[in-house]
Each structure stands twice: as C-alpha cells, then as structure tokens.
Enzyme design. Sequence first.
Site, PDB file in Angstrom:
ATOM      1  N   ARG A  65      13.994  -4.380  95.549  1.00 46.94           N
ATOM      2  CA  ARG A  65      15.090  -3.452  95.849  1.00 46.94           C
ATOM      3  C   ARG A  65      15.530  -3.493  97.305  1.00 46.94           C
ATOM      4  NH1 ARG A  65      13.292   2.191  93.781  1.00 46.94           N
ATOM      5  NH2 ARG A  65      11.545   1.423  95.004  1.00 46.94           N
ATOM      6  N   LYS A 174      -0.885  -5.388  83.964  1.00 38.40           N
ATOM      7  CA  LYS A 174      -1.542  -4.197  83.418  1.00 38.40           C
ATOM      8  C   LYS A 174      -1.165  -2.995  84.280  1.00 38.40           C
ATOM      9  CE  LYS A 174      -5.652  -3.107  85.699  1.00 38.40           C
ATOM     10  NZ  LYS A 174      -7.033  -2.866  85.859  1.00 38.40           N
ATOM     11  N   LYS A 208     -11.192 -15.503  85.332  1.00 40.92           N
ATOM     12  CA  LYS A 208     -12.370 -15.784  86.163  1.00 40.92           C
ATOM     13  C   LYS A 208     -13.198 -16.901  85.531  1.00 40.92           C
ATOM     14  CE  LYS A 208     -12.884 -11.107  87.935  1.00 40.92           C
ATOM     15  NZ  LYS A 208     -12.600 -11.311  89.338  1.00 40.92           N
ATOM     16  N   GLU A 242     -18.382  -0.996  91.324  1.00 44.69           N
ATOM     17  CA  GLU A 242     -17.628  -1.169  92.572  1.00 44.69           C
ATOM     18  C   GLU A 242     -18.180  -0.223  93.626  1.00 44.69           C
ATOM     19  OE1 GLU A 242     -13.085  -1.822  91.881  1.00 44.69           O
ATOM     20  OE2 GLU A 242     -13.784  -0.319  90.465  1.00 44.69           O
ATOM     21  N   HIS A 266     -10.851  -4.786  80.902  1.00 43.21           N
ATOM     22  CA  HIS A 266     -11.852  -5.760  81.352  1.00 43.21           C
ATOM     23  C   HIS A 266     -13.166  -5.696  80.560  1.00 43.21           C
ATOM     24  CE1 HIS A 266      -8.982  -6.009  84.451  1.00 43.21           C
ATOM     25  NE2 HIS A 266      -9.479  -5.129  85.269  1.00 43.21           N
ATOM     26  N   LYS A 366     -16.895   3.621  90.285  1.00 44.79           N
ATOM     27  CA  LYS A 366     -16.575   3.457  91.705  1.00 44.79           C
ATOM     28  C   LYS A 366     -17.606   4.230  92.513  1.00 44.79           C
ATOM     29  CE  LYS A 366     -11.620   2.675  91.393  1.00 44.79           C
ATOM     30  NZ  LYS A 366     -11.642   1.308  91.927  1.00 44.79           N
TER      31      LYS A 366
HETATM   32  N1  NAP Z   1      -1.653  -4.264  93.403  1.00 45.92           N
HETATM   33  C1  NAP Z   1      -2.628  -4.704  92.657  1.00 45.92           C
HETATM   34  O1  NAP Z   1      -3.674  -5.155  93.128  1.00 45.92           O
HETATM   35  C2  NAP Z   1      -2.506  -4.688  91.154  1.00 45.92           C
HETATM   36  C3  NAP Z   1      -3.616  -5.029  90.378  1.00 45.92           C
HETATM   37  C4  NAP Z   1      -3.476  -5.053  88.999  1.00 45.92           C
HETATM   38  C5  NAP Z   1      -2.275  -4.743  88.422  1.00 45.92           C
HETATM   39  N2  NAP Z   1      -1.209  -4.390  89.192  1.00 45.92           N
HETATM   40  C6  NAP Z   1       0.055  -4.068  88.544  1.00 45.92           C
HETATM   41  O2  NAP Z   1       1.089  -4.846  89.120  1.00 45.92           O
HETATM   42  C7  NAP Z   1       2.298  -4.113  89.149  1.00 45.92           C
HETATM   43  C8  NAP Z   1       2.803  -4.043  90.576  1.00 45.92           C
HETATM   44  O3  NAP Z   1       1.865  -3.376  91.383  1.00 45.92           O
HETATM   45  P1  NAP Z   1       2.000  -3.313  92.970  1.00 45.92           P
HETATM   46  O4  NAP Z   1       0.738  -2.715  93.450  1.00 45.92           O
HETATM   47  O5  NAP Z   1       2.419  -4.612  93.503  1.00 45.92           O
HETATM   48  O6  NAP Z   1       3.177  -2.254  93.140  1.00 45.92           O
HETATM   49  P2  NAP Z   1       3.977  -1.874  94.462  1.00 45.92           P
HETATM   50  O7  NAP Z   1       3.276  -2.360  95.672  1.00 45.92           O
HETATM   51  O8  NAP Z   1       4.321  -0.448  94.353  1.00 45.92           O
HETATM   52  O9  NAP Z   1       5.327  -2.736  94.328  1.00 45.92           O
HETATM   53  C9  NAP Z   1       6.332  -2.405  93.435  1.00 45.92           C
HETATM   54  C10 NAP Z   1       7.433  -3.433  93.534  1.00 45.92           C
HETATM   55  O10 NAP Z   1       8.457  -3.091  92.607  1.00 45.92           O
HETATM   56  C11 NAP Z   1       9.728  -3.083  93.282  1.00 45.92           C
HETATM   57  N3  NAP Z   1      10.597  -2.074  92.707  1.00 45.92           N
HETATM   58  C12 NAP Z   1      10.297  -0.790  92.423  1.00 45.92           C
HETATM   59  N4  NAP Z   1      11.391  -0.167  91.920  1.00 45.92           N
HETATM   60  C13 NAP Z   1      12.385  -1.074  91.908  1.00 45.92           C
HETATM   61  C14 NAP Z   1      13.728  -1.051  91.495  1.00 45.92           C
HETATM   62  N5  NAP Z   1      14.289   0.052  91.008  1.00 45.92           N
HETATM   63  N6  NAP Z   1      14.445  -2.169  91.624  1.00 45.92           N
HETATM   64  C15 NAP Z   1      13.903  -3.304  92.123  1.00 45.92           C
HETATM   65  N7  NAP Z   1      12.630  -3.402  92.510  1.00 45.92           N
HETATM   66  C16 NAP Z   1      11.870  -2.297  92.409  1.00 45.92           C
HETATM   67  C17 NAP Z   1       9.390  -2.744  94.704  1.00 45.92           C
HETATM   68  O11 NAP Z   1      10.460  -3.198  95.493  1.00 45.92           O
HETATM   69  P3  NAP Z   1      10.852  -2.437  96.868  1.00 45.92           P
HETATM   70  O12 NAP Z   1       9.601  -2.475  97.679  1.00 45.92           O
HETATM   71  O13 NAP Z   1      11.932  -3.285  97.424  1.00 45.92           O
HETATM   72  O14 NAP Z   1      11.245  -1.065  96.482  1.00 45.92           O
HETATM   73  C18 NAP Z   1       8.096  -3.520  94.897  1.00 45.92           C
HETATM   74  O15 NAP Z   1       8.407  -4.874  95.174  1.00 45.92           O
HETATM   75  C19 NAP Z   1       1.966  -2.757  88.521  1.00 45.92           C
HETATM   76  O16 NAP Z   1       2.245  -2.821  87.149  1.00 45.92           O
HETATM   77  C20 NAP Z   1       0.473  -2.633  88.735  1.00 45.92           C
HETATM   78  O17 NAP Z   1      -0.132  -1.783  87.796  1.00 45.92           O
HETATM   79  C21 NAP Z   1      -1.304  -4.360  90.550  1.00 45.92           C
END
Ligand code: NAP
Length: 520
Positions: A65, A174, A208, A242, A266, A366
Amino acid sequence: MDQEQNLDELLSCRLEFGRKAVEPCTIVIFGASGDLTARKLIPAFYHLYREKQLPAPFRILGFARREKTEDAWRQELRAALEQFSRTKPIEDAVWTEFAANVSYCQGDIAGPTAYKKLANQLASLPHEKLRRNLLFYLATSPSQFSQVVEQLHHTGLLHKGEAGDSEQRIIVEKPFGHDLRTARKLNTELTRYAHEKQIFRIDHYLGKETVQNILMFRFSNSIFEQLWNRQSVDHVQITVSEKLGVGTRGGYYEEVGALRDMVQNHLLQVLALVAMEPPVTLEAESIRDEKVKLLKSIRLMEPGQVDANVVRGQYTAGEIDGQPRPAYRHEPKVKPDSTVETYVAMRSLIDNWRWSNIPFYLRTGKGLPQSASEVRVQFRNTPHVLFAAQCGPRLDANAITLRLQPNEGISLRFNGKVPGTSMEIRPVRMHFSYDSEFGAYTPEAYERLLLEAITGDATLFIRRDEVETAWRIVDPVREAWEGRSLNAKEFYPAGTWGPVAADELLAQRGHAWRNPQPIT
Ligand SMILES: NC(=O)c1ccc[n+]([C@@H]2O[C@H](COP(=O)([O-])OP(=O)(O)OC[C@H]3O[C@@H](n4cnc5c(N)ncnc54)[C@H](OP(=O)(O)O)[C@@H]3O)[C@@H](O)[C@H]2O)c1
C-alpha cells in the site's frame, strides 16, 4: 575383498520422481513491505538465486500500500537481507543481479484500480512466460486473502484451471481460518476462482529438512518401521518449545493462542508424518491422502472430555537464562485478565489398527526453558525378569528421538553395561547429527517451499481436507475453553516446563515428560 568394501560404501540415491523443470515465472508478493517478506521471503529468494535454482528468466513483483520507488524498496530489501540472511556477508554481485529482477507495484488491495496497474506492469514484461506463469504469494492479513483472489480473477490475472493445469498458482500463508467454519468459508471463496491444485497452503514446518526426514527415516529403514506400532511403542511425545514470550506480537497472539498458532498446524502435521501409513507412491496426492487418513483417525473430543485430555497454560513472571521475564498478562497489547493460552499439552488417541490405545502427547509453549522441537518415540519396557526385575523403573525403556531443531539429528537410547567389575546398567545414546554428517548446510524451510511451489509440487503444502480435518480436531478444545477463566494450576512461571497440570496429564498413565536435552 574389493566387493565387500564396495558394499559398505555410502551410496546415496537421488529421488527424481517426476520433478518438473522450473519454468520462467513471475512471483507477485502481496504484502511486500511486511515482516514476512523481509524476514523470510526475500532471503529465501536470494539464496535460491545464488544457488541457481530460480528459473531464468524470473521476476519478483512486490505489491503493497505504501508509496515508494522501486529503488527505495530494493534498498529496504537489501537492509533486511543484511539482517536476516542465513549466509553472510551478502554477495554484492549476486545481489545486484538478483535485485535487477525485483520491482514494486503500489496499490490498495481493496480496490480494482491497483490490480489494473499490476496487470499493466505484468503485461510489460519481456517474456511471454513471465506474463503468463504467475505465482501469487498472499503475505497479507488473512482477512484479505479472498479479496485478492477475487480481484485477480476479475482482472484476468488468475484463471481457474479445471484440471489444475493453469499456469497461475497461489501460496496462502497461515493462519488458514480461525476455526473449521472460517477455514471452510475461505476454502469455498478461494476455490471459486482457483482449482484446488492451484492453491498452496503453507505450513513452514513441512519445509524443514528434519520434518521431511521423518518419512525417509520411517520408510527407508526396515529396522525402525518394524517397531513403529502399538506392539513396540509405549507412547509418543511431540514437543515444540519456545524460550521467547510473545514480545511485540501480543495483539496477534491475543486473537490466536497456542492451540491455533501451533497445535492446529505444526504439531498435527508432525504427528501425521510420524504416525501415518506408508503412502502408495511418493507423489503429492498419495502422501497427502495418508496424512488426511491419519488425521481423520484421531479421536475427536466431546467438550466434556477436553479437561481430561488437554491442559492449557499461561506464563507468569519468571526468569530465563538469568534474565527476568514479564508475565504474559503484562506483555504489550495483552489484556490484563487475558485467558489466552501460551501453553498446550494434549493427549491424542489414534483409532486405527497400528496405534490403538497408544497415547500421543503433544505440547507446545512459550516462555519455556529451551527452544527445541522434537519427537520422542518411547518404547515399551522389557518384561519384568532379569535386569528389569532388579532395576524396576530405574531401567529406562528404549527411545528414539527425532530432533527437529536445533541440533538436528536422531538419537537412539538403549541400556548398556557400565565398564567395571560391578554389574551396573545405564542408558547410552547413539546419535546421528546432521551437522557432523552433512556439514552445517541447512536451507531455510521457505527456500524449499518456494521452489516446490514454483515447480508446482504440492507435497509439502496442506490440502483442503487436511486443513479442515485439523480444525475439526482442535475446535472442541477451543470451544471448551471459551469464556472460562484460568485456574491456579494452569499458570506456570516463565522458564519452567509448563503447568503442573501437564505433568499430571501424563502421570495418569504412568508417563512423564522427557524434556529436550540442552544444546551442548
Ligand atoms: N511475520 C511472520 O513471521 C509470519 C509468520 C507466519 C505467517 N505469517 C503470515 O504472513 C502474513 C503476513 O504477515 P506479516 O507479519 O508480514 O504482516 P505485516 O508485517 O503486517 O505486513 C502486512 C503487509 O500487507 C500490506 N497491506 C496491508 N493492507 C494492505 C492493503 N489494503 N493494500 C495493500 N497492501 C496492504 C502491508 O503493506 P503496507 O505496509 O504498505 O501497508 C504489508 O506489506 C500474515 O498472514 C501472517 O499471519 C507471518
């Protein structure tokens, strides 16, 4: 003599069961400025590129975004790579070549305009396959998954391949749903615009090495497979512990808890691999059929049976590695009277011929003393004669431990005589360590998973019926806990192995938790 030596050579056998060649493609990441992209996706793509595993040509197109130039995004990614890459330093020449294939599309997921812009950007790519072979990675909030897929369809970027032969695929992060109802709804919404074979639901545990090795270990070694059943096995313990608390992710965790975050995906996936029957072939559908069959044979609990079989816990203030840790309820963005579980221990019974009445204990938490994942298969005691008659419970039963992380390896525990004139017996350990055997090369799970999705191999991804069956197992537990406050036995100080109630759960059948051995 020569012949004998040859027979003992360490011959490896490469399994190339119909692995398709990687075709040129474009990977579109929705959520390109997010945490997952920075920590996992870009480092994985960089390593795949460095190891010449990505197709030629390929493109990565980030969608998010915030307004930013392509150069600004590349710089962000480079900084993330410096921080999260598993190899350091970053090779400048490799990065420069890699980054030339990376571009950015700013837009809002919610409206159609952004998708037109995305379509135009894709249409301008120089190679026909880059325009047509598209892998959409949904790394946004789960509430946006359906919307993205619908818009991609309306913009003509996603075609539903009737027999899964479409060149477009979708990787879904997920959590997949919040319970059975929402998972089913999401499945219905996604399959309206994409064939099941185009949908790749991620559980990064399946990427893994050690988790993949469970099947190799079981089905390529006749000595272990003979013992893998109720006649020889007393019980099985699966631990994913963890040290960390929730840290800054309190807001997310309050909505999820350990049951949804870890057990539904998991732990049940590991359980399925440990307990499933041998598949007919090594093809994705054969393996997934067996996993689903196993998950379906896990005995479902009525709400009234939950307390007797599942323990939840929440960490209070404590100490880990000499450092004080706050209570979960004092973590940022956590309600001061939160009942969300940071620990789950569960006894599962598998109603099939092989495992009838053998408890499978799953636990995750955790704020525990160690971060480790392992499966311990505890074998039956020897008959109560000879040594067992004299040593009683001090004669330990045999066990095989599959250490999934860290210090990946497999240990076999058996009893041996302590050298000397007295008759003293004690457990000894035979240990295989990945690092000592193969060197410290351990690709990240995401590298493997991304490559499999690019080639279209779904073996390591979760099928629709699999994800729904897993929710069916945990939903009654969640329902039984809903709206109930925690009792004193359900709290545990950070830095301990969980609530007392979890020990009691095993003690009911004369068992005790075996904690992962500390890293030496
Ligand atoms: N982070 C992890 O380690 C992890 C692990 C396992 C699973 N996941 C899963 O992966 C997914 C992403 O997680 P994350 O931690 O990366 O989330 P995050 O850091 O909150 O990032 C969300 C992303 O979505 C974009 N976004 C949100 N609303 C938007 C919109 N209306 N239009 C366009 N882009 C939009 C944001 O863009 P802007 O920043 O430009 O707003 C950002 O790039 C989730 O489903 C989460 O459950 C994450």
